[in-house]
Write an enzyme that holds these catalytic residues in place. Structure first.
Site, PDB file in Angstrom:
ATOM      1  NE  ARG A 104      -1.969   1.337   3.588  1.00 39.79           N
ATOM      2  CZ  ARG A 104      -1.807   2.251   4.601  1.00 39.79           C
ATOM      3  NH1 ARG A 104      -0.663   2.377   5.423  1.00 39.79           N
ATOM      4  NH2 ARG A 104      -2.693   3.283   4.646  1.00 39.79           N
ATOM      5  CE1 TYR A 122       0.057  11.002  13.701  1.00 41.81           C
ATOM      6  CE2 TYR A 122      -0.645  10.492  11.333  1.00 41.81           C
ATOM      7  CZ  TYR A 122       0.155  10.177  12.768  1.00 41.81           C
ATOM      8  OH  TYR A 122       0.619   8.855  12.660  1.00 41.81           O
TER       9      TYR A 122
END
Lengths: 356, 202
Positions: free
Chosen positions: A223, A316
């Site tokens: 991924r 984040y």
């Protein structure tokens, strides 16, 4: 093709550069004009010729320079490579996987000759030749995991599997997106992901863990993940954050295209045969925004993704303060035209940027 | 009242329980400060535990407040130590001598429970045989991610690392192996801009 290895740095004077070849094969992580977390797994069984997905462990023009940078990080802080005592067998598994894969996938660069347990490894780009006894630690200059991951691009997390969970019990981590192996070692899958916002509530980690626990030998998966980094700094570690954090404040509208980089992780997952551990290589690719926007589709799309990203994620990922300036830059490369599906550059079919 | 209800947090943050008497041939109880109250409650719930109990108690700032009452519980072994560090050799010896079925009770500050838990796990005591109950101070044991030094009893956020002097903010990210929360430089992106320290959970 024969790879020309760059002489370049990922610190101080930052001479890192991507060639045209590297730009066109960059693993752009957005398959559509928006982004949200997902368990975006697919089989890692090759990919288009020349792409970063083609080989099991991609080797590119940055290989030699990245390995020099890793050696510098380890000299400064040996805790970036750790292996709990029960993980040595998994280290041998990993050494075998990388040596076999690289010698098969890049026979002009790497050779592995095996006569029973007497192995002979040749790494031409790094000028290494090593005869050793497989499974005998005393015949290598480092433990097996450290030995081979000093010769392989990307970070490596070696995960023990027990109690229906994965445990971060060994790793080589010097090109990380701001997390500490020394702190996280020994944690399970949910614990080391604990600081990630939103994804727990979305059930992402429960689904991802189920998938990963079932990865079989010979059936690796992959991924992409991404973040943003100012300067082509590989070692964005929490350990050194008090030194590199301030670099985020050096962006100006004039230098942003050269200094702001999209940082993409090609994450792959391989089951290891003897230990039943899972190895999780996290390969970091960097591209400056000015190089990225030479692909018109990527310029359009990145603008839309960054613009529409929820505040929590931009925070984040560490670029919330710089987002307005990044958007001012990227907006100049978004003419509002539709973009084609998928991550590929589609240079032949996507129109160039319309004059504003 | 020494109990504190910690708000829900991220998944690496430990969740402490309430001590309950369990069946077992041997019981190891490790407590500091107000953790004594939890042991008193435990003994009240099942007074027969104490005849098979080894109590390791570190009073710290509570001084003599609990020691007499704890002693009167009649534990088979009762030890009062001047510090956790001083008690560690005794704790390790006890754990290494332990037989199957030992029940472990940890209570008091998070730093005490975290460190004693680490000893118990390393000695091979199964999780299912270890209980915890937080009592007393909500101060934290913090690891500086930069210099790796541990600062004990951190009660404000941010705080100054006792080793390297950086101003660190207090994360909820917790490592069982370090028995510590993570402290990260708060002014890395704006050197010198350090907010006023605030008491944790205030």
């Amino acid at each position: 093709m024969t790879i020309q290895f760059n002489e370049e740095t990922f610190r101080d004077d930052y001479t890192f550069r991507n060639s045209d070849w590297a730009i066109k094969r960059f693993p752009f992580p957005f398959h559509e004009d928006s982004y949200m977390y997902s368990v975006n797994m697919e089989q890692h069984q090759g990919g288009p010729a020349g792409s970063v997905f083609e080989k099991r462990f991609d080797v590119d023009e940055h290989y030699v320079a990245e390995m020099k940078d890793r050696a510098l990080v380890l000299a400064e802080d040996p805790l970036r490579c750790q292996s709990l005592p029960h993980m040595t067998l998994a280290g041998w598994d990993l050494l075998e996987l990388i040596m076999v894969s690289k010698s098969e996938d890049y026979p002009d660069l790497f050779e592995l000759h095996r006569d029973g347990n007497n192995w002979h490894w040749i790494n031409r780009p790094m000028g290494i030749e090593q005869k050793f006894v497989f499974m005998d630690e005393s015949t290598l200059p480092y433990g097996p995991m450290e030995y081979i991951t000093r010769q392989a691009q990307g970070d490596f997390c070696v995960l023990d599997q027990r109690d229906d969970n994965l445990w971060m019990d060994a790793g080589m981590v010097t090109t990380q997106a701001d997390w500490s192996l020394d702190f996280d070692i020994g944690m399970n899958f949910f614990e080391w992901h604990a600081p990630v916002p939103k994804a727990h509530e979305m059930g992402i980690f429960v689904r991802a863990l189920k998938f990963l626990l079932n990865i079989q030998q010979g059936m690796p998966a992959r991924r992409l993940n991404w973040t943003m980094t100012v300067n082509p700094l590989l070692d964005t570690s929490p350990e050194n954050y008090h030194k590199w954090g301030v670099q985020k404040t050096t962006l100006t509208p004039e230098n942003l295209g050269a200094k702001q980089h999209l940082r993409v992780e090609l994450q792959t997952f391989f089951r290891l045969p003897r230990s039943n551990a899972l190895v999780f290589p996290i390969r970091c690719y960097l591209i400056s925004l000015e190089d990225l926007v030479t692909v018109p589709k990527w310029g359009r799309r990145l603008h839309r993704v960054i613009r529409d990203l929820p505040v929590e994620l931009a925070t984040y990922k560490g670029f919330i303060d710089n987002r307005p300036m990044i958007l001012d830059y990227l907006a100049q490369h978004d003419d509002g035209l539709p973009t084609s599906d998928g991550i590929w550059p589609d240079l032949a079919t996507e129109p160039p940027l319309s004059p504003s | 009242m020494s109990k504190f209800q910690f708000p829900e947090s991220i998944k690496s943050r430990p969740v402490w329980g309430t001590l309950e008497p369990r069946a077992g041939k041997a019981h190891l109880m490790v407590a500091d400060s107000e953790g004594a109250e939890a042991l008193l409650d435990l003994a009240q719930a099942d007074a027969t535990l104490m005849a098979r109990a080894h109590v390791i108690y570190i009073p710290r700032e509570t001084g003599e407040s609990y020691t007499v009452r704890l002693k009167e519980l009649g534990a088979a072994q009762f030890y009062v130590g001047p510090s956790y560090e001083a008690a560690v050799p005794r704790l390790r010896r006890t754990l290494s001598d332990a037989h199957m079925g030992l029940q472990v009770y940890l209570t008091g500050t998070e730093g005490l429970m975290g460190q004693a838990m680490r000893e118990a796990i390393e000695a091979g005591i199964p999780h299912s045989a270890i209980q915890t109950e937080h009592r007393g101070s909500i101060a934290r044991r913090m690891q500086c991610v930069h210099c790796k030094g541990i600062t004990d009893d951190v009660i404000t956020d941010p705080f100054v690392c006792a080793h390297c002097g950086l101003n660190l903010f207090v994360r909820d990210h917790y490592s069982r192996r370090h028995a510590a929360y993570q402290g990260v430089c708060i002014d890395a992106e704006d050197p010198g801009n350090v907010p006023e320290p605030v008491r944790l959970y205030s």
